[in-house]
Scaffold this motif. Sequence first.
Motif, PDB file in Angstrom:
ATOM      1  N   CYS A 138     -76.719 -42.425 -29.329  1.00  0.00           N
ATOM      2  CA  CYS A 138     -76.020 -42.692 -30.600  1.00  0.00           C
ATOM      3  C   CYS A 138     -74.649 -42.027 -30.612  1.00  0.00           C
ATOM      4  CB  CYS A 138     -76.850 -42.193 -31.774  1.00  0.00           C
ATOM      5  SG  CYS A 138     -78.349 -43.154 -32.111  1.00  0.00           S
ATOM      6  N   ARG A 139     -74.583 -40.803 -30.116  1.00  0.00           N
ATOM      7  CA  ARG A 139     -73.305 -40.094 -30.097  1.00  0.00           C
ATOM      8  C   ARG A 139     -72.318 -40.752 -29.138  1.00  0.00           C
ATOM      9  NH1 ARG A 139     -76.007 -34.022 -30.145  1.00  0.00           N
ATOM     10  NH2 ARG A 139     -76.112 -33.805 -32.425  1.00  0.00           N
ATOM     11  N   VAL A 140     -72.816 -41.294 -28.050  1.00  0.00           N
ATOM     12  CA  VAL A 140     -71.932 -42.001 -27.109  1.00  0.00           C
ATOM     13  C   VAL A 140     -71.305 -43.214 -27.795  1.00  0.00           C
ATOM     14  CG1 VAL A 140     -71.895 -43.372 -25.000  1.00  0.00           C
ATOM     15  CG2 VAL A 140     -73.094 -41.185 -25.038  1.00  0.00           C
ATOM     16  N   ILE A 141     -72.101 -43.944 -28.568  1.00  0.00           N
ATOM     17  CA  ILE A 141     -71.560 -45.101 -29.294  1.00  0.00           C
ATOM     18  C   ILE A 141     -70.500 -44.653 -30.286  1.00  0.00           C
ATOM     19  CG2 ILE A 141     -72.132 -46.925 -30.943  1.00  0.00           C
ATOM     20  CD1 ILE A 141     -74.796 -47.248 -29.561  1.00  0.00           C
ATOM     21  N   LEU A 142     -70.768 -43.572 -31.009  1.00  0.00           N
ATOM     22  CA  LEU A 142     -69.797 -43.070 -31.981  1.00  0.00           C
ATOM     23  C   LEU A 142     -68.504 -42.638 -31.288  1.00  0.00           C
ATOM     24  CD1 LEU A 142     -72.024 -40.918 -34.363  1.00  0.00           C
ATOM     25  CD2 LEU A 142     -71.105 -43.192 -34.790  1.00  0.00           C
ATOM     26  N   TRP A 143     -68.616 -42.085 -30.105  1.00  0.00           N
ATOM     27  CA  TRP A 143     -67.426 -41.590 -29.405  1.00  0.00           C
ATOM     28  C   TRP A 143     -66.646 -42.726 -28.750  1.00  0.00           C
ATOM     29  CZ3 TRP A 143     -66.262 -41.202 -24.018  1.00  0.00           C
ATOM     30  CH2 TRP A 143     -65.111 -40.464 -23.742  1.00  0.00           C
ATOM     31  N   GLN A 144     -67.352 -43.649 -28.104  1.00  0.00           N
ATOM     32  CA  GLN A 144     -66.671 -44.723 -27.388  1.00  0.00           C
ATOM     33  C   GLN A 144     -66.117 -45.783 -28.326  1.00  0.00           C
ATOM     34  OE1 GLN A 144     -69.483 -46.212 -24.494  1.00  0.00           O
ATOM     35  NE2 GLN A 144     -69.059 -44.570 -23.033  1.00  0.00           N
ATOM     36  N   ASP A 145     -66.812 -46.056 -29.431  1.00  0.00           N
ATOM     37  CA  ASP A 145     -66.390 -47.103 -30.361  1.00  0.00           C
ATOM     38  C   ASP A 145     -66.093 -46.512 -31.738  1.00  0.00           C
ATOM     39  OD1 ASP A 145     -66.783 -49.236 -28.474  1.00  0.00           O
ATOM     40  OD2 ASP A 145     -68.927 -49.018 -28.787  1.00  0.00           O
ATOM     41  N   LYS A 146     -65.419 -45.378 -31.752  1.00  0.00           N
ATOM     42  CA  LYS A 146     -65.164 -44.714 -33.030  1.00  0.00           C
ATOM     43  C   LYS A 146     -64.230 -45.513 -33.932  1.00  0.00           C
ATOM     44  CE  LYS A 146     -61.625 -41.794 -30.862  1.00  0.00           C
ATOM     45  NZ  LYS A 146     -61.227 -40.383 -30.578  1.00  0.00           N
ATOM     46  N   ARG A 147     -63.463 -46.431 -33.341  1.00  0.00           N
ATOM     47  CA  ARG A 147     -62.587 -47.262 -34.174  1.00  0.00           C
ATOM     48  C   ARG A 147     -63.387 -48.242 -35.030  1.00  0.00           C
ATOM     49  NH1 ARG A 147     -62.692 -49.173 -29.089  1.00  0.00           N
ATOM     50  NH2 ARG A 147     -63.017 -51.412 -28.730  1.00  0.00           N
ATOM     51  N   ARG A 148     -64.681 -48.445 -34.709  1.00  0.00           N
ATOM     52  CA  ARG A 148     -65.533 -49.330 -35.497  1.00  0.00           C
ATOM     53  C   ARG A 148     -66.076 -48.653 -36.747  1.00  0.00           C
ATOM     54  NH1 ARG A 148     -63.845 -53.832 -33.015  1.00  0.00           N
ATOM     55  NH2 ARG A 148     -64.349 -53.848 -30.785  1.00  0.00           N
ATOM     56  N   PHE A 149     -65.883 -47.339 -36.866  1.00  0.00           N
ATOM     57  CA  PHE A 149     -66.433 -46.582 -37.987  1.00  0.00           C
ATOM     58  C   PHE A 149     -65.301 -45.894 -38.741  1.00  0.00           C
ATOM     59  CE2 PHE A 149     -69.420 -46.645 -34.454  1.00  0.00           C
ATOM     60  CZ  PHE A 149     -70.589 -47.096 -35.039  1.00  0.00           C
ATOM     61  N   THR A 150     -65.543 -45.642 -40.014  1.00  0.00           N
ATOM     62  CA  THR A 150     -64.575 -44.894 -40.808  1.00  0.00           C
ATOM     63  C   THR A 150     -64.702 -43.410 -40.495  1.00  0.00           C
ATOM     64  OG1 THR A 150     -66.086 -44.624 -42.683  1.00  0.00           O
ATOM     65  CG2 THR A 150     -64.754 -46.632 -42.627  1.00  0.00           C
ATOM     66  N   ARG A 151     -63.700 -42.657 -40.903  1.00  0.00           N
ATOM     67  CA  ARG A 151     -63.736 -41.209 -40.657  1.00  0.00           C
ATOM     68  C   ARG A 151     -64.905 -40.558 -41.388  1.00  0.00           C
ATOM     69  NH1 ARG A 151     -58.169 -38.140 -41.526  1.00  0.00           N
ATOM     70  NH2 ARG A 151     -57.678 -39.706 -39.926  1.00  0.00           N
TER      71      ARG A 151
END
Length: 203
Positions: A138-151
Amino acid sequence: LFAIDELMGSKEMMNALFAMDELMGSNEINIKLAAMTPAFLLAWSVRYVIRKLYYAVLKLGKSTEETYSSFRHIILDIERLLVMRDNPPLTIPPLPTGINNHMRLDSENRSSTQGERFTENVLSSDDLGMLMLLVHECRVILWQDKRRFTRSELRNVSEDLAELAGERGAVCIRQQLRIIARMCRTYSFLKVISSGIPFSVDA
């Protein structure tokens, strides 16, 4: 008299032409929209094809829907693990022969059950390792595709994952299940209705 009739006919013709001009003016917007509709459809089709080529053929990254779907699948695996370890029933051994052995076994089961009450709601070391692996994904997804999520989502989801992994203090399985339920209730990207593709679970 003939001149008067001709003048009246010309006036009626002018009135008819004026009415036609007003009618055409009122329908001009509709005509323009109808003429622009094929251009909009063509532009949308070209954009759709380019996105498919970009994400599927060129393999340059994941779309927003695919990113959210991957995150949901990992959360589903975590929930499956926690549900299966949440107070499972004790394995019943085969009954031995003889009343004395049966009474002794019943006494041992009662004592072992009392001892396991303190550990049955906590993941074992193997299960905890699996949970940490899923949390890392889950953390890898947040780090690699962080532009898909808001701050705000990045900050709150990271905190929830830390609580889920026990990094903010010891947690039992039921607390971890409540954290999963809170995440699914709070974040829109964990809901299937937020995705443009169906959420299918592979067998």
